[in-house]
Write an enzyme that holds these catalytic residues in place. Structure first.
Site, short mmCIF file in Angstrom:
data_model
loop_
_atom_site.label_atom_id
_atom_site.label_comp_id
_atom_site.label_asym_id
_atom_site.label_seq_id
_atom_site.Cartn_x
_atom_site.Cartn_y
_atom_site.Cartn_z
N SER A 1 0.95 -1.23 -0.72
CA SER A 1 0.04 0.24 0.10
C SER A 1 1.13 1.56 0.11
CB SER A 1 -0.96 0.03 1.11
OG SER A 1 -1.92 1.54 1.12
N TYR B 1 -5.16 8.44 -6.87
CA TYR B 1 -3.79 7.23 -6.24
C TYR B 1 -4.45 6.68 -5.02
CZ TYR B 1 0.41 5.09 -4.86
OH TYR B 1 0.97 4.27 -4.58
N LYS C 1 -5.12 2.42 -2.95
CA LYS C 1 -4.46 2.37 -1.35
C LYS C 1 -5.32 2.16 -0.45
CE LYS C 1 -0.31 1.32 -3.80
NZ LYS C 1 -0.05 0.95 -3.98
#
Length: 297
Positions: A143, A157, A161
């Site tokens: 992650s 993004y 994650k």
């Protein structure tokens, strides 16, 4: 090699399957796993980048694009046929994308989700049947600090994650009683190629976001190759955590990762506590007799 290996990775030497090995953490992890004497499956969309690994004993080099189900199935089968099973899956393959939320191009965002989330999920689903059968295995999901706190210019993004964080937490609850382990790794800035050619950015940039997303984007690009994080030390910590037999649920890597995560925890605790009365008032009121029974009257 650490001899205190938990039943979750009891094969000797263990088999490590690593995605995204052409650069960055994946490449360094492949090197260290091989140096430890582990049987190692090294994968990349471009196996030519891994040419030097092919001649090493107990190393299997495979073509793998995690967005392609056929390649995922074929790679996992090839690893199992060669080594008898997979003890540690490291989901390292991932890409970045820099854009303010309004600037984000759907095709680019979907591509990133397909690699970072759906590709990771494909790999997990492919290895779990054999891990469940053997009642051992460790899944390591890469992650980021961006999976713990949102960051301007990295919104989409961060969304990928955050998804990895939630998936990993749920998966851990599902497989723990089966003898399987799940560790999520949360680095901050490291000297990999993530902030360089590996990350795209929006073509259309809006002036109103120059001071926020635009400024962060410039800082990230300028820091490429100068980040404080050392990939060698990070990968060493990752391997130590797995072979300890008791990997943490979360492995923070880097001063910025630790400080950023602790700041986020403090912010959440403060905000949640301030809203406690509102949160508790949203349920149906308890009947009076239930309140009295709960008080022991």
């Amino acid at each position: 090699m650490n001899t205190q290996v938990h039943n979750a990775i009891a094969t000797e030497p263990p088999v490590w399957f690593i995605t995204g090995c052409s650069t960055g953490f994946g490449l360094e992890l492949a090197r260290q796993a091989i140096d430890h004497g582990y049987r190692t499956v090294v994968t990349s969309r471009n196996p030519a980048a891994l040419e030097g690994f092919g001649a090493i004993d107990n190393v299997l080099v495979l073509t793998l694009d995690v967005t392609r189900q056929d390649q995922v199935v074929a790679a996992v089968k090839a690893a199992q046929d060669r080594f008898g099973g997979i003890d540690v899956l490291v989901n390292n393959a991932g890409i970045g994308y820099f854009a303010a939320i309004e600037e984000g191009e759907e095709a680019q965002v979907r591509k990133m989700f397909d690699v970072n989330v759906f590709g990771l999920t494909r790999m997990i689903q492919a290895v779990l049947p054999d891990m469940r059968k053997r009642r051992r295995g460790c899944i390591v999901n890469l992650s980021s600090l961006a999976g713990i706190r949102g960051m301007s210019a990295l919104g989409q993004y961060c969304a990928t994650k955050f998804a990895v964080e939630g998936l990993s937490e749920a998966l851990r609850q599902e497989v723990a009683e089966l003898g399987l382990q799940v560790m999520v790794v949360e680095p901050s800035g490291f000297r990999t190629d993530w902030a360089g050619r590996s990350a795209n950015e929006s073509k259309h940039q809006i002036d109103d976001y120059i001071a926020t997303a635009g400024n962060v984007r410039r800082q990230i690009r300028a820091s490429s190759g100068q980040q404080p994080g050392d990939p060698v030390r990070a990968v060493n910590a990752l391997i130590d955590a797995v072979v300890s037999g008791h990997p943490p649920d979360h492995l923070l890597l880097g001063n910025d990762a630790f400080d950023g995560a602790m700041t986020k925890v403090h912010e959440l605790r403060t905000e949640f506590a301030a809203g406690e009365a509102v949160a508790r008032a949203a349920d149906f009121p308890q009947p009076a007799h239930a309140t009295a029974l709960g008080a022991g009257v």
